[in-house]
Scaffold this motif. Structure first.
Motif, PDB file in Angstrom:
ATOM      1  N   GLY A  67       0.795  -1.224   0.000  1.00  0.00           N
ATOM      2  CA  GLY A  67       0.000   0.000   0.000  1.00  0.00           C
ATOM      3  C   GLY A  67       0.825   1.270   0.000  1.00  0.00           C
ATOM      4  O   GLY A  67       0.390   2.304  -0.535  1.00  0.00           O
ATOM      5  N   THR A  68       2.022   1.225   0.581  1.00  0.00           N
ATOM      6  CA  THR A  68       2.878   2.418   0.590  1.00  0.00           C
ATOM      7  C   THR A  68       3.278   2.823  -0.828  1.00  0.00           C
ATOM      8  O   THR A  68       3.303   4.006  -1.173  1.00  0.00           O
ATOM      9  N   ASP A  69       3.593   1.840  -1.657  1.00  0.00           N
ATOM     10  CA  ASP A  69       3.915   2.125  -3.057  1.00  0.00           C
ATOM     11  C   ASP A  69       2.686   2.633  -3.808  1.00  0.00           C
ATOM     12  O   ASP A  69       2.770   3.570  -4.613  1.00  0.00           O
ATOM     13  N   ARG A  70       1.521   2.024  -3.522  1.00  0.00           N
ATOM     14  CA  ARG A  70       0.285   2.426  -4.211  1.00  0.00           C
ATOM     15  C   ARG A  70      -0.044   3.892  -3.919  1.00  0.00           C
ATOM     16  O   ARG A  70      -0.334   4.672  -4.825  1.00  0.00           O
ATOM     17  N   ASP A  97      12.316  -1.111  -0.800  1.00  0.00           N
ATOM     18  CA  ASP A  97      12.992  -1.662  -1.980  1.00  0.00           C
ATOM     19  C   ASP A  97      13.478  -0.594  -2.951  1.00  0.00           C
ATOM     20  O   ASP A  97      14.304  -0.888  -3.822  1.00  0.00           O
ATOM     21  N   HIS A  98      12.983   0.613  -2.840  1.00  0.00           N
ATOM     22  CA  HIS A  98      13.422   1.715  -3.696  1.00  0.00           C
ATOM     23  C   HIS A  98      12.931   3.015  -3.095  1.00  0.00           C
ATOM     24  O   HIS A  98      12.132   3.031  -2.156  1.00  0.00           O
ATOM     25  N   GLY A  99      13.414   4.119  -3.636  1.00  0.00           N
ATOM     26  CA  GLY A  99      12.942   5.411  -3.192  1.00  0.00           C
ATOM     27  C   GLY A  99      11.770   5.894  -4.036  1.00  0.00           C
ATOM     28  O   GLY A  99      11.186   5.133  -4.812  1.00  0.00           O
ATOM     29  N   PHE A 100      11.411   7.169  -3.855  1.00  0.00           N
ATOM     30  CA  PHE A 100      10.287   7.763  -4.594  1.00  0.00           C
ATOM     31  C   PHE A 100      10.536   9.245  -4.782  1.00  0.00           C
ATOM     32  O   PHE A 100      11.221   9.893  -3.974  1.00  0.00           O
ATOM     33  N   CYS A 101       9.977   9.800  -5.850  1.00  0.00           N
ATOM     34  CA  CYS A 101      10.023  11.247  -6.049  1.00  0.00           C
ATOM     35  C   CYS A 101       8.819  11.653  -6.885  1.00  0.00           C
ATOM     36  O   CYS A 101       8.125  10.803  -7.454  1.00  0.00           O
ATOM     37  N   THR A 102       8.571  12.947  -6.962  1.00  0.00           N
ATOM     38  CA  THR A 102       7.482  13.453  -7.793  1.00  0.00           C
ATOM     39  C   THR A 102       7.802  13.236  -9.264  1.00  0.00           C
ATOM     40  O   THR A 102       8.916  13.484  -9.721  1.00  0.00           O
TER      41      THR A 102
END
Length: 451
Positions: free
Chosen positions: A210-213, A262-267
């Protein structure tokens, strides 16, 4: 209630792993500073946590496969959410049956230790383990998602959900999507606690998708601090924080807790359609104007792409309609493609969109090397490389507002010191084996991060 099953079975060391898909180190650090993660802030003071690199391509299926095997894709055979059958233009979604390596829980189980695994990507269909396993978001229904099979009945009674409905995230009204996320999180946490209490285990892992979603659909609102769902985004992460606090309160002193992403995130600034660029440059030619499938490419084609940024040369003797000769011509085509990709700029801002282009032999090795893409284009932050066909423009921004990043995953281990500053997700598998005093297989690529 503390989980004392390990003590009843002789006081063995145990390990619990929590996987938070797509949660960046920098975001966790910020949320601790802003007291959104009040429990994690205290917990992370009782151990070591550091930034971690992911894998290329930076896709959850590839990253978690590398985590669970401790190996690069050239050995475990998972290169993307969608892969290509070797020597064909056919594509498929890789499952556990396509993975060519033993997993962390299989290695642990062979020592007589019992394992419990919930929802980790690329665990469907469930492979036999010494314990129990609940398959991932790829499971078509709960009755097919568990080992042993009869576990599905208990999960159904507990109201367990395999995944949210991600299509709800594409609707303008995100309230049903958020309700779904919160429901799935609540059910997963309750099921995790039930299984930890009622089953015997030495290793237990739960993955939260859910965090990725939520990051894909609401990250930009959170980052800007404005928008109708920015507050709800943070409320969801507060529930993650509370869930981990509930887990910590249930662990005994012989159990080591690890938390990782497992990976980061950005806009996301824009999606970039690599096949559009290939068509525009004459690299990719179709038999007709209806560019719906790679199967329809013309034999004049020299290259095609799959998500995210994987480039395949249309090689003679390997592809059914191969046009590029092996040897010097192959290398010349790769060099020209890499040079052209490196010069790709945003049509509106002029900003460079590709960070670098990597040859497959620079990062992959193993028995499944032949299935690797010939080049991997690594995007600059904000530019999400897509393999979609029949796109009228090079770039576009749609419903997805967040994208994966390679360099900003994280790992936390309670009560231990992570001994290196530079490491990647392949190093976590041998680290868990070290914590359990289980010998590390000789073909594992990663190295343990604890003494």
């Amino acid at each position: 209630m503390r989980f004392l099953g390990g003590l009843r079975r002789g006081g063995k060391r145990r390990v619990v792993v929590v996987g938070l898909d797509g949660v960046p180190y920098s975001f966790v650090n910020r949320m601790i500073g802003e007291s959104v993660f009040s429990h994690l802030g205290r917990l992370f003071g009782d151990g070591s946590w550091k930034r971690m690199n992911s894998v290329l391509p930076t896709v959850s299926s590839v990253a978690w496969s590398s985590f669970m095997t401790g190996k690069n894709p050239g050995k475990h055979n998972i290169y993307g959410f969608q892969d290509r059958r070797p020597r064909t233009y056919d594509t498929y979604i890789p499952l556990s049956t396509d993975m060519k390596s033993d997993t962390l829980w299989e290695v642990i189980g062979r020592t007589g230790r019992r394992v419990g695994v919930m929802n980790v990507p690329v665990t469907y269909p469930p492979r036999e383990v010494n314990g129990f396993l609940v398959g991932c978001f790829l499971s078509p229904d709960l009755n097919k998602a568990t080992y042993p099979r009869q576990l599905a009945r208990k999960l159904s009674e507990l109201g367990y959900r395999i995944d949210v409905d991600p299509w709800k995230g594409r609707e303008k009204d995100k309230t049903p999507f958020l309700d779904d996320l919160n429901e799935v999180l609540s059910r997963r946490a309750a099921t995790m606690f039930y299984l930890m209490e009622h089953e015997e285990w030495d290793f237990f892992m739960t993955h939260f998708m859910g965090t990725d979603r939520i990051n894909h659909f609401l990250w930009e609102q959170m980052e800007l601090g404005e928008g109708p769902y920015a507050a709800a985004f943070l409320d969801y992460y507060r529930k993650i924080d509370e869930m981990i606090a509930g887990l910590v309160s249930r662990l005994d002193g012989r159990t080591t807790l690890a938390v990782l992403s497992d990976h980061g995130f950005c806009t996301l600034k824009k999606e970039v359609y690599i096949n559009h660029w290939l068509v525009d440059g004459g690299w990719l030619v179709f038999d007709n104007q209806n560019e719906q499938s790679i199967k329809e490419i013309d034999e004049r084609s020299r290259a095609f792409s799959l998500d995210p940024g994987r480039i395949y040369v249309n090689l003679r003797g390997r592809e059914p309609k191969g046009s590029v000769a092996p040897g010097d011509e192959y290398e010349r085509v790769r060099a020209e493609l890499a040079e052209g990709l490196a010069e790709l700029t945003d049509p509106d801002s002029g900003e460079q969109m590709i960070e670098k282009v990597v040859k497959r032999e620079e990062i992959y090795f193993g028995d499944s090397f032949d299935a690797a893409p010939d080049l991997i284009a690594v995007p600059r932050r904000g530019y999400d490389l897509k393999g979609a066909l029949n796109r009228p423009e090079l770039t576009h921004k749609g419903e997805l507002v967040g994208m994966h990043t390679f360099e900003d995953a994280f790992l936390f281990i309670r009560g231990e010191e992570i001994t290196r500053d530079e490491f990647s997700i392949v190093d976590v598998m041998p680290t868990v084996l070290s914590l359990l005093r289980v010998p590390i297989p000789s073909d594992v690529d990663g190295r343990s991060l604890v003494d």
